[in-house]
Each structure stands twice: as structure tokens, then as C-alpha cells.
Design an enzyme around this catalytic site. Structure first.
Site, PDB file in Angstrom:
ATOM      1  N   LYS A  14       0.827  -1.212   0.000  1.00  0.00           N
ATOM      2  CA  LYS A  14       0.000   0.000   0.000  1.00  0.00           C
ATOM      3  C   LYS A  14       0.862   1.263   0.000  1.00  0.00           C
ATOM      4  O   LYS A  14       0.638   2.182  -0.784  1.00  0.00           O
ATOM      5  CB  LYS A  14      -0.923   0.036   1.234  1.00  0.00           C
ATOM      6  N   ARG A  89      -9.278   1.063   9.212  1.00  0.00           N
ATOM      7  CA  ARG A  89      -8.870  -0.286   9.589  1.00  0.00           C
ATOM      8  C   ARG A  89      -9.942  -1.005  10.403  1.00  0.00           C
ATOM      9  O   ARG A  89      -9.748  -2.162  10.754  1.00  0.00           O
ATOM     10  CB  ARG A  89      -7.618  -0.195  10.458  1.00  0.00           C
ATOM     11  N   ARG A 128      12.942  -5.998   5.823  1.00  0.00           N
ATOM     12  CA  ARG A 128      12.852  -4.758   5.047  1.00  0.00           C
ATOM     13  C   ARG A 128      13.375  -3.578   5.874  1.00  0.00           C
ATOM     14  O   ARG A 128      13.344  -3.597   7.105  1.00  0.00           O
ATOM     15  CB  ARG A 128      11.416  -4.509   4.552  1.00  0.00           C
ATOM     16  N   ARG A 163      11.775  -0.897  10.949  1.00  0.00           N
ATOM     17  CA  ARG A 163      10.608  -0.603  11.780  1.00  0.00           C
ATOM     18  C   ARG A 163      10.571  -1.545  12.970  1.00  0.00           C
ATOM     19  O   ARG A 163      10.783  -2.741  12.827  1.00  0.00           O
ATOM     20  CB  ARG A 163       9.324  -0.760  10.961  1.00  0.00           C
ATOM     21  N   ARG A 174      -0.127  -8.147  13.967  1.00  0.00           N
ATOM     22  CA  ARG A 174      -0.649  -7.238  12.926  1.00  0.00           C
ATOM     23  C   ARG A 174      -1.533  -7.996  11.936  1.00  0.00           C
ATOM     24  O   ARG A 174      -2.569  -7.502  11.501  1.00  0.00           O
ATOM     25  CB  ARG A 174       0.511  -6.561  12.182  1.00  0.00           C
TER      26      ARG A 174
HETATM   27  P1  ADP Z   1       1.243  -1.931   8.220  1.00  0.00           P
HETATM   28  O1  ADP Z   1       2.493  -2.199   7.448  1.00  0.00           O
HETATM   29  O2  ADP Z   1       1.081  -2.916   9.348  1.00  0.00           O
HETATM   30  O3  ADP Z   1       0.029  -1.812   7.350  1.00  0.00           O
HETATM   31  P2  ADP Z   1       1.064   0.883   9.103  1.00  0.00           P
HETATM   32  O4  ADP Z   1       2.252   1.723   8.878  1.00  0.00           O
HETATM   33  O5  ADP Z   1      -0.165   1.184   8.309  1.00  0.00           O
HETATM   34  O6  ADP Z   1       1.530  -0.613   8.963  1.00  0.00           O
HETATM   35  O7  ADP Z   1       0.657   0.949  10.649  1.00  0.00           O
HETATM   36  C1  ADP Z   1       1.583   0.671  11.670  1.00  0.00           C
HETATM   37  C2  ADP Z   1       0.870   0.618  13.038  1.00  0.00           C
HETATM   38  O8  ADP Z   1       0.235   1.883  13.305  1.00  0.00           O
HETATM   39  C3  ADP Z   1      -0.279  -0.389  13.142  1.00  0.00           C
HETATM   40  O9  ADP Z   1       0.177  -1.686  13.465  1.00  0.00           O
HETATM   41  C4  ADP Z   1      -1.116   0.236  14.250  1.00  0.00           C
HETATM   42  O10 ADP Z   1      -0.551   0.032  15.529  1.00  0.00           O
HETATM   43  C5  ADP Z   1      -1.024   1.711  13.951  1.00  0.00           C
HETATM   44  N1  ADP Z   1      -2.085   2.191  13.024  1.00  0.00           N
HETATM   45  C6  ADP Z   1      -1.893   2.732  11.791  1.00  0.00           C
HETATM   46  N2  ADP Z   1      -3.064   3.055  11.226  1.00  0.00           N
HETATM   47  C7  ADP Z   1      -4.037   2.699  12.109  1.00  0.00           C
HETATM   48  C8  ADP Z   1      -5.461   2.758  12.092  1.00  0.00           C
HETATM   49  N3  ADP Z   1      -6.119   3.262  11.046  1.00  0.00           N
HETATM   50  N4  ADP Z   1      -6.135   2.305  13.190  1.00  0.00           N
HETATM   51  C9  ADP Z   1      -5.488   1.820  14.238  1.00  0.00           C
HETATM   52  N5  ADP Z   1      -4.150   1.717  14.319  1.00  0.00           N
HETATM   53  C10 ADP Z   1      -3.412   2.148  13.269  1.00  0.00           C
END
Ligand code: ADP
Ligand code: ZN
Length: 216
Positions: A14, A89, A128, A163, A174
Site C-alpha cells: 500500500k 482499519r 525490510r 521498523r 498485525r
Molecule cells: P502496516 O504495514 O502494518 O500496514 P502501518 O504503517 O499502516 O503498517 O501501521 C503501523 C501501526 O500503526 C499499526 O500496526 C497500528 O498500531 C497503527 N495504526 C496505523 N493506522 C491505524 C489505524 N487506522 N487504526 C489503528 N491503528 C493504526
């Protein structure tokens, strides 16, 4: 304006696709993950509050992320469209987004689901890292920098970032959060006739073209 959501599990690509669409066409990327990581880096109250939750791989509360998106939607200048990446989400976040867009006289055009099997997701995520100067994405095995320690794109020798939540334990959580809380959005947007599915296993360019065809 075209507003779209990129939906898919962690590691589906994404962020990569959103970045390219923004650079090429001027979309504004709204990534709640990036916003939260930024808050952590700047050591704000919010950052301190969410750091532990994020490291574990659990979801931050709806209230917090909806607040972040609301602020951006009402303040950011934009003529092309928003790309929501990592938001919504949960069903509550999806409802809130619908209302927020309504309140600024806009609507959602497409929800692009990138699907990738779990085994591949694990391979992509474990190992990564990114260049801390330009954000270029690398992988220990599949895409190391040509010269170790030097970014191919910007030449920085500064620092590469891993990360904190890209480890096997957090990744499992996750993925669980994705299937439990986020995957119901696939049905939700399907019924609203907004869902478009794309195979996330293609090359970055192939996927980019598929998304372009959808939003044209
Ligand atoms: P991923 O690679 O897991 O899709 P993101 O960078 O989108 O990672 O998100 C990293 C973390 O930030 C998530 O695991 C969560 O803890 C938090 N997070 C991000 N966006 C949301 C959301 N919309 N609702 C709840 N938590 C979120
Ligand atoms: Zn770089």
C-alpha cells in the site's frame, strides 16, 4: 477529485503504491501509520501514548486515528484527491470516514484491495528497511543497496531504519488484527459497490498500472 482507499494486509504494498501515485499525479497520501510514526519520532504526547501499542502490532484507538484524519481532511489543500493508506482499519473508522468526506462535500470513489498470501507477506516484511533520508525501501535478501550502506537513490550513508514492529512476533499480531478488524471492510465496500481487487504479487509497475486503470 478522486478519493481512494488502499486496503490490504501489512506488506501488501500500500505504502509503495501510494507514494508513487502521489509523486506522479499529485494525490495527497494520508497514511495513519506514517502520521503515528512521525508523532513518535517528534516525541509528542500522542507519540508516547501509542508507541507501545504500535511496537506490539496492535491497533491504536479509533478515536485517535479518526482525529488525525479529520485534521488533515479539513486542513490540507488538494485538487487531485486523497489516498488513504492504512486507514480505515475498522468498521467504525470506515463509517467515520464516510461522514467526514460528506461533511466536506466529497465522497469516496474506489477501494482498491491488494491481496497477497500470508507467507509472502512475512517474507516481504521480515528484513525490510528504509533509507532515513529519502524513504527508499530495501530488503536484506530481495533488494539490498548496490553498495552496502549507501542508498542507491540519494547516496546517503546516513542511516537505514528498521521498523520496530517488523519482527515475527509483532507481525503475527498485525496479521491477526488485519483479519479480525480490517478484513470485514472488504464486504462492507463490496456492498457499497466500491471494491476493486488487485493481485498484490505483481511488480510495482504492474500494480501501479492496474490502479491507474481503475481511477482513470
Ligand atoms: P502496516 O504495514 O502494518 O500496514 P502501518 O504503517 O499502516 O503498517 O501501521 C503501523 C501501526 O500503526 C499499526 O500496526 C497500528 O498500531 C497503527 N495504526 C496505523 N493506522 C491505524 C489505524 N487506522 N487504526 C489503528 N491503528 C493504526
Ligand atoms: Zn536515500
Amino acid at each position: 477529485m478522486k478519493n481512494l482507499i488502499l486496503l490490504g494486509p501489512p506488506g501488501a504494498g500500500k505504502g509503495t503504491q501510494a507514494r508513487t501515485l502521489c509523486e506522479k499525479y499529485g494525490f495527497v497520501q494520508l497514511s495513519t501509520g506514517d502520521m503515528l510514526r512521525e508523532a513518535k519520532k517528534d516525541e509528542t504526547d500522542l507519540g508516547r501514548k501509542v508507541a507501545g501499542i504500535m511496537a506490539k502490532g496492535e491497533l491504536v484507538t479509533d478515536e485517535i486515528v479518526i482525529g488525525l484524519i479529520e485534521k488533515k481532511l479539513t486542513n490540507d489543500e488538494n485538487e487531485i484527491g486523497f489516498i488513504f493508506d492504512g486507514f480505515p482499519r475498522t468498521l467504525a473508522q470506515a463509517d467515520a470516514l464516510g461522514n467526514l468526506l460528506d461533511s466536506i462535500g466529497q465522497s469516496l470513489d474506489h477501494v482498491v484491495e491488494l491481496f497477497v498470501d500470508d507467507e509472502k507477506l512475512v517474507q516481504r516484511i521480515i528484513g525490510r528497511f528504509t533509507c532515513s533520508s529519502c524513504g527508499e525501501l530495501y530488503h536484506k535478501i530481495t533488494k539490498p543497496p548496490e553498495n552496502a550502506g549507501i542508498c542507491d537513490v540519494c547516496g546517503s550513508k546516513d542511516k537505514f531504519n528498521f521498523r520496530q514492529d517488523d519482527n515475527e512476533v509483532s507481525l503475527k499480531i498485525r496479521l491477526l488484527a488485519y483479519y479480525r478488524d480490517t478484513s470485514p471492510l472488504i464486504g462492507y465496500y463490496h456492498v457499497l459497490n466500491k471494491l476493486r481487487k488487485i493481485n498484490g504479487l505483481g511488480s510495482v509497475d504492474e500494480i501501479q498500472n492496474n490502479i491507474r486503470n481503475i481511477i482513470k
